[in-house]
Design an enzyme around this catalytic site. Structure first.
Site, PDB file in Angstrom:
ATOM      1  N   HIS A 236       0.834  -1.214   0.000  1.00  0.00           N
ATOM      2  CA  HIS A 236       0.000   0.000   0.000  1.00  0.00           C
ATOM      3  C   HIS A 236       0.863   1.256   0.000  1.00  0.00           C
ATOM      4  CE1 HIS A 236      -3.032  -2.696   2.268  1.00  0.00           C
ATOM      5  NE2 HIS A 236      -3.589  -2.444   1.102  1.00  0.00           N
TER       6      HIS A 236
ATOM      7  N   LYS B 250     -17.758  -6.651   6.789  1.00  0.00           N
ATOM      8  CA  LYS B 250     -16.458  -7.207   7.156  1.00  0.00           C
ATOM      9  C   LYS B 250     -16.226  -7.066   8.653  1.00  0.00           C
ATOM     10  CE  LYS B 250     -13.631  -6.857   2.979  1.00  0.00           C
ATOM     11  NZ  LYS B 250     -12.427  -6.251   2.385  1.00  0.00           N
TER      12      LYS B 250
ATOM     13  N   ARG C 168      -1.895  -6.498  -8.355  1.00  0.00           N
ATOM     14  CA  ARG C 168      -0.794  -7.424  -8.066  1.00  0.00           C
ATOM     15  C   ARG C 168      -0.661  -8.502  -9.120  1.00  0.00           C
ATOM     16  NH1 ARG C 168      -2.827  -8.472  -2.140  1.00  0.00           N
ATOM     17  NH2 ARG C 168      -4.630  -8.531  -3.476  1.00  0.00           N
TER      18      ARG C 168
ATOM     19  N   SER D  68      -2.828  -7.716   3.131  1.00  0.00           N
ATOM     20  CA  SER D  68      -3.126  -7.538   4.558  1.00  0.00           C
ATOM     21  C   SER D  68      -3.489  -8.881   5.192  1.00  0.00           C
ATOM     22  CB  SER D  68      -4.288  -6.557   4.739  1.00  0.00           C
ATOM     23  OG  SER D  68      -3.961  -5.314   4.213  1.00  0.00           O
TER      24      SER D  68
HETATM   25  O1  PNS Z   1      -8.566  -3.093   0.402  1.00  0.00           O
HETATM   26  P1  PNS Z   1      -9.791  -3.685  -0.231  1.00  0.00           P
HETATM   27  O2  PNS Z   1     -10.584  -4.466   0.788  1.00  0.00           O
HETATM   28  O3  PNS Z   1      -9.491  -4.477  -1.466  1.00  0.00           O
HETATM   29  O4  PNS Z   1     -10.702  -2.434  -0.688  1.00  0.00           O
HETATM   30  C1  PNS Z   1     -11.956  -2.616  -1.282  1.00  0.00           C
HETATM   31  C2  PNS Z   1     -12.758  -1.308  -1.248  1.00  0.00           C
HETATM   32  C3  PNS Z   1     -12.896  -0.810   0.177  1.00  0.00           C
HETATM   33  C4  PNS Z   1     -12.059  -0.261  -2.087  1.00  0.00           C
HETATM   34  C5  PNS Z   1     -14.172  -1.590  -1.863  1.00  0.00           C
HETATM   35  O5  PNS Z   1     -14.772  -2.656  -1.186  1.00  0.00           O
HETATM   36  C6  PNS Z   1     -15.075  -0.360  -1.811  1.00  0.00           C
HETATM   37  O6  PNS Z   1     -14.913   0.560  -2.581  1.00  0.00           O
HETATM   38  N1  PNS Z   1     -16.038  -0.354  -0.875  1.00  0.00           N
HETATM   39  C7  PNS Z   1     -16.962   0.744  -0.727  1.00  0.00           C
HETATM   40  C8  PNS Z   1     -18.370   0.338  -1.121  1.00  0.00           C
HETATM   41  C9  PNS Z   1     -18.618   0.548  -2.611  1.00  0.00           C
HETATM   42  O7  PNS Z   1     -18.442   1.623  -3.136  1.00  0.00           O
HETATM   43  N2  PNS Z   1     -19.073  -0.514  -3.292  1.00  0.00           N
HETATM   44  C10 PNS Z   1     -19.430  -0.454  -4.694  1.00  0.00           C
HETATM   45  C11 PNS Z   1     -18.230  -0.558  -5.613  1.00  0.00           C
HETATM   46  S1  PNS Z   1     -17.636  -2.192  -5.745  1.00  0.00           S
END
Ligand code: PNS
Length: 168
Positions: A23, A47, A96, A134
């Site tokens: 990150h 989560k 990745r 993570s």
């Molecule tokens: O680090 P991560 O868990 O891969 O991040 C994922 C994240 C938080 C970027 C994604 O789950 C997110 O944008 N969540 C917010 C909810 C949202 O906007 N959902 C619709 C788009 S998929």
């Protein structure tokens, strides 16, 4: 954060549970390309993170304190809405491997559908961070393994304390 007209703003969203060297590298590279970078801890009620949102924000602040023009925030809601709220120009995500692509592609298209201005920019990870996540860090820490190559030193203790098992 002071927003100046015409400045390009990037949002780096994630769970950051916890932040890793992977990150930090993406944030650093985004900060070199954009005028302002907002790292945002997205709260996902589905989560069950190991660290609270505030803990994650504090750890990100410590790990990015040497990177100019980076601010850290927390948000509960749609990323597309957050991008609108901040008048951001891009969502930055790290890629990745091919296995990341399908999920990332779906997210990028969804965000674009919800907010036409929400462009996603992908940074390819550095080779040494290809395997890093993570969840790998949490898994190693929960078995009292050495996480020192995976996360900045300034958060080693936070992680060790969270995962330390009684009697070990
Ligand atoms: O680090 P991560 O868990 O891969 O991040 C994922 C994240 C938080 C970027 C994604 O789950 C997110 O944008 N969540 C917010 C909810 C949202 O906007 N959902 C619709 C788009 S998929």
């Amino acid at each position: 954060m002071v927003v100046v007209a015409n400045q390009k703003i990037a949002v780096c969203p994630g769970s950051f549970d916890p932040i890793t060297w992977g990150h930090v590298d993406i944030i650093r590279r985004a900060a070199a390309m954009f005028d302002q970078v907002i790292v945002v801890v997205m709260i996902n009620s589905g989560k069950h993170p190991s660290f609270t949102a505030q803990e994650r924000v504090e750890m990100i602040k410590r790990c990015t304190k040497d990177i100019a023009h980076v601010t850290v925030d927390v948000y509960e809601g749609l990323l597309a809405e957050y991008v609108r709220l901040k008048k951001a120009h891009a969502i930055v995500r790290g890629l990745r491997a091919v296995s990341d692509f399908e999920y990332e592609f779906q997210m990028a298209l969804t965000n674009k559908k919800l907010n036409q201005d929400a462009e996603t920019v992908f940074f390819t990870t550095r080779a040494e961070n290809m395997y890093l996540s993570s969840s790998i860090v949490r898994s190693i820490a929960s078995m009292n393994g050495d996480i020192s190559d995976f996360v900045p030193a300034c958060i080693h203790d936070d992680i060790k304390k969270r995962f330390s098992k009684k009697g070990s």
